[in-house]
Design an enzyme around this catalytic site. Structure first.
Site, mmCIF file in Angstrom:
data_model
loop_
_atom_site.group_PDB
_atom_site.id
_atom_site.type_symbol
_atom_site.label_atom_id
_atom_site.label_comp_id
_atom_site.label_asym_id
_atom_site.label_seq_id
_atom_site.Cartn_x
_atom_site.Cartn_y
_atom_site.Cartn_z
ATOM 1 N N ASP A 36 4.817 32.541 -16.040
ATOM 2 C CA ASP A 36 5.762 31.459 -15.756
ATOM 3 C C ASP A 36 6.670 31.954 -14.635
ATOM 4 O O ASP A 36 6.989 33.140 -14.585
ATOM 5 C CB ASP A 36 6.584 31.137 -17.016
ATOM 6 C CG ASP A 36 7.180 29.741 -16.979
ATOM 7 O OD1 ASP A 36 6.894 28.950 -17.899
ATOM 8 O OD2 ASP A 36 7.946 29.430 -16.031
ATOM 9 N N TYR A 40 -1.266 13.517 -22.145
ATOM 10 C CA TYR A 40 -0.184 13.369 -23.125
ATOM 11 C C TYR A 40 0.471 12.011 -22.994
ATOM 12 O O TYR A 40 0.721 11.528 -21.895
ATOM 13 C CB TYR A 40 0.924 14.397 -22.902
ATOM 14 C CG TYR A 40 0.472 15.824 -22.690
ATOM 15 C CD1 TYR A 40 -0.654 16.326 -23.327
ATOM 16 C CD2 TYR A 40 1.204 16.672 -21.866
ATOM 17 C CE1 TYR A 40 -1.051 17.633 -23.131
ATOM 18 C CE2 TYR A 40 0.812 17.984 -21.668
ATOM 19 C CZ TYR A 40 -0.318 18.456 -22.296
ATOM 20 O OH TYR A 40 -0.699 19.756 -22.092
ATOM 21 N N VAL A 67 20.342 2.064 -22.037
ATOM 22 C CA VAL A 67 19.005 1.568 -22.382
ATOM 23 C C VAL A 67 18.534 0.755 -21.182
ATOM 24 O O VAL A 67 19.138 -0.268 -20.845
ATOM 25 C CB VAL A 67 19.032 0.719 -23.671
ATOM 26 C CG1 VAL A 67 17.659 0.124 -23.953
ATOM 27 C CG2 VAL A 67 19.516 1.565 -24.852
ATOM 28 N N ILE A 70 6.388 22.245 -23.636
ATOM 29 C CA ILE A 70 5.128 22.133 -24.395
ATOM 30 C C ILE A 70 4.445 23.496 -24.463
ATOM 31 O O ILE A 70 3.860 23.872 -25.488
ATOM 32 C CB ILE A 70 4.200 21.070 -23.769
ATOM 33 C CG1 ILE A 70 4.942 19.736 -23.615
ATOM 34 C CG2 ILE A 70 2.951 20.861 -24.633
ATOM 35 C CD1 ILE A 70 4.186 18.672 -22.857
ATOM 36 N N SER A 75 -1.466 13.608 -18.046
ATOM 37 C CA SER A 75 -0.449 12.680 -18.552
ATOM 38 C C SER A 75 -0.995 11.258 -18.617
ATOM 39 O O SER A 75 -1.844 10.868 -17.811
ATOM 40 C CB SER A 75 0.741 12.733 -17.582
ATOM 41 O OG SER A 75 1.576 11.625 -17.747
ATOM 42 N N LYS A 124 -1.217 14.668 -10.836
ATOM 43 C CA LYS A 124 -2.026 14.746 -12.068
ATOM 44 C C LYS A 124 -3.416 14.157 -11.808
ATOM 45 O O LYS A 124 -4.427 14.717 -12.229
ATOM 46 C CB LYS A 124 -1.336 14.012 -13.227
ATOM 47 C CG LYS A 124 -0.088 14.710 -13.743
ATOM 48 C CD LYS A 124 -0.407 16.051 -14.394
ATOM 49 C CE LYS A 124 0.824 16.838 -14.788
ATOM 50 N NZ LYS A 124 0.569 18.246 -15.078
ATOM 51 N N TYR A 161 4.371 12.724 -8.359
ATOM 52 C CA TYR A 161 4.093 13.513 -9.572
ATOM 53 C C TYR A 161 2.810 13.020 -10.232
ATOM 54 O O TYR A 161 1.897 13.791 -10.535
ATOM 55 C CB TYR A 161 5.263 13.385 -10.568
ATOM 56 C CG TYR A 161 4.852 13.713 -11.978
ATOM 57 C CD1 TYR A 161 4.652 15.031 -12.372
ATOM 58 C CD2 TYR A 161 4.615 12.700 -12.918
ATOM 59 C CE1 TYR A 161 4.227 15.332 -13.657
ATOM 60 C CE2 TYR A 161 4.194 12.992 -14.199
ATOM 61 C CZ TYR A 161 4.004 14.312 -14.568
ATOM 62 O OH TYR A 161 3.574 14.599 -15.829
HETATM 63 N N1 UFG Z 1 14.934 5.280 -21.333
HETATM 64 C C1 UFG Z 1 16.169 4.693 -21.472
HETATM 65 N N2 UFG Z 1 17.277 5.442 -21.159
HETATM 66 C C2 UFG Z 1 17.197 6.718 -20.718
HETATM 67 C C3 UFG Z 1 15.911 7.319 -20.575
HETATM 68 C C4 UFG Z 1 14.808 6.567 -20.893
HETATM 69 O O1 UFG Z 1 16.282 3.532 -21.855
HETATM 70 O O2 UFG Z 1 18.222 7.328 -20.442
HETATM 71 C C5 UFG Z 1 13.733 4.502 -21.680
HETATM 72 C C6 UFG Z 1 12.818 4.312 -20.500
HETATM 73 O O3 UFG Z 1 13.203 3.230 -19.733
HETATM 74 C C7 UFG Z 1 11.482 4.138 -21.207
HETATM 75 C C8 UFG Z 1 11.604 4.986 -22.470
HETATM 76 O O4 UFG Z 1 13.002 5.195 -22.643
HETATM 77 O O5 UFG Z 1 11.353 2.818 -21.591
HETATM 78 C C9 UFG Z 1 10.915 6.321 -22.356
HETATM 79 O O6 UFG Z 1 11.357 6.947 -21.174
HETATM 80 P P1 UFG Z 1 11.105 8.507 -20.888
HETATM 81 O O7 UFG Z 1 11.731 8.822 -19.567
HETATM 82 O O8 UFG Z 1 11.529 9.313 -22.060
HETATM 83 O O9 UFG Z 1 9.542 8.594 -20.812
HETATM 84 P P2 UFG Z 1 8.525 7.898 -19.797
HETATM 85 O O10 UFG Z 1 7.626 7.048 -20.626
HETATM 86 O O11 UFG Z 1 9.161 7.293 -18.622
HETATM 87 O O12 UFG Z 1 7.891 9.229 -19.256
HETATM 88 C C10 UFG Z 1 6.673 9.659 -19.618
HETATM 89 C C11 UFG Z 1 6.654 11.201 -19.704
HETATM 90 C C12 UFG Z 1 6.828 11.794 -18.341
HETATM 91 C C13 UFG Z 1 5.836 11.178 -17.407
HETATM 92 C C14 UFG Z 1 6.069 9.700 -17.351
HETATM 93 C C15 UFG Z 1 5.242 9.016 -16.332
HETATM 94 O O13 UFG Z 1 7.692 11.659 -20.552
HETATM 95 O O14 UFG Z 1 6.630 13.195 -18.386
HETATM 96 O O15 UFG Z 1 5.807 9.178 -18.643
HETATM 97 O O16 UFG Z 1 5.477 7.648 -16.327
HETATM 98 F F1 UFG Z 1 5.965 11.688 -16.184
#
Ligand code: UFG
Length: 344
Positions: free
Chosen positions: A33, A179, A219, A14, A127, A156, A152
């Protein structure tokens, strides 16, 4: 004279997109950084996009004396956007002390230096994870903050509290940005997300499966109480998100803020399921992605999406890019990466 902005974590995902938007809006940018989760080459990539090479300093914010000496020679910074932090949820569960030490110490050292410098404008990267599993959707900024489900997430929450406490007794003015799910990459295909090792997040996993770096996308769960059984998230284009940081800084510099600390949700206001993301990716990029259904991932909430009215009225910012644009830019970036764009 252009305002001088320090971006911590400016070579990260980001951060790098935000540096581009800041430069495009006429700000002068300095990056700090430690390159623990990014590459210095990103600085050159930014220059390729904007024609301006940002000033770069390799510093770990936990190194207080190095930070102090940086500020001794840079005492004319007008504002800071603080991204630098560790961000992997699962890793934070395994190494909580590393997460608390890094994310909290970095903010404390930064605020300490800013006070000495009398630099009073900070934008903080938070977040939607602070809301946990919300009782009501969409989530507003007034939704309750619940007990964090990972170290984590707790960092935050604590960082937000540190900023509140410091703002009460100093002239510090802060904008906290929460975010939702940033995805996608710059339309140039020159910068994007660089996950180290196996990606945790959905979209990098999809693009890596499509390119052949991963075998099959899992998934996580198709038995949730949602229309297609998979989880719903508010995915937002990283460039939209980056532009919100410019709006936040402008609000601080124009003295439009109404309280010492303001908090905003940054999302699109609309949720998509995992299957909708997957199907849209396949359609817009004309490529098949191998996938299977597996167990729910521990800690995942069924659905989260934002109410973004506050950002719209106060920051005068709204996300404009579609899911299709998010997913085509993510694919362009993955293809460029596999062709060695960061080696060229
Ligand atoms: N998912 C899958 N397969 C994968 C990865 C993710 O099915 O390989 C699903 C997850 O179960 C979820 C969705 O895709 O339902 C989104 O998952 P992400 O990991 O992409 O994102 P999250 O909502 O878990 O994560 C977000 C932010 C993080 C933050 C987190 C805290 O991206 O930075 O919320 O809950 F830390």
């Amino acid at each position: 004279m252009a305002h001088k902005i320090l971006v911590t974590g400016g070579t990260g995902y980001i951060g790098s997109h935000t540096v581009v938007e800041l430069q495009k809006s006429g700000f002068e940018v300095i990056i700090i950084d430690d390159l623990s989760n990014s590459r210095q080459q990103v600085v050159t990539q930014i220059e390729k996009i904007t024609g301006i090479k940002p000033d770069f300093h390799k510093i770990n914010l936990c190194d207080h004396s190095k930070l102090r000496s940086f500020f001794n020679s840079h005492n004319d910074i007008d504002g800071v956007i603080h991204f630098a932090a560790l961000k992997a949820v699962g890793e934070s569960v395994r190494f909580p002390l590393i997460y608390y030490n890094n994310n909290l110490q970095a903010l404390i050292n930064l605020l300490d230096s800013l006070a000495i410098l009398r630099c009073n404008n900070i934008v903080f990267s938070s977040s939607c994870t602070v809301y946990g599993e919300p009782e009501k959707l969409p989530v507003t900024e007034e939704s309750p903050i619940i007990k964090a489900s990972s170290p984590y997430s707790n960092t935050k929450q604590i960082c937000e509290e540190i900023i509140e406490d410091v703002s009460r007794i100093t002239p510090l003015r802060s904008i906290i940005l929460r975010y939702f799910n940033p995805i996608g990459a710059h339309e140039s295909g020159l910068i994007g997300e660089l996950p180290i090792g196996k990606p945790n997040n959905l979209v990098p996993f999809i693009t890596q499966t499509a390119i052949g770096k991963q075998k099959t996308l899992e998934v996580f769960g198709n038995d949730y109480n949602t229309p297609d059984g998979t989880c719903i998230r508010d995915y937002i284009h990283v460039v939209d998100l980056a532009q919100a940081h410019v709006s936040a800084l402008q609000r601080l510099f124009n003295k439009e803020h109404e309280s010492r600390v303001e908090t905003y949700n940054l999302g699109t206001g609309r949720g998509y399921s995992v299957l909708e993301v997957l199907n849209t990716f396949e359609k817009v990029n004309n490529i098949k992605v191998s996938h299977t259904f597996s167990q729910r991932r521990p800690g995942d909430v069924p659905a989260v999406y934002a109410n973004v009215d506050k950002a719209k009225t106060k920051l005068k910012w709204v996300a404009t890019k579609s899911l299709e644009e998010m997913l085509s830019s993510a694919w362009l970036w993955e293809k460029n990466l596999s062709e060695g764009i960061l080696r060229k």
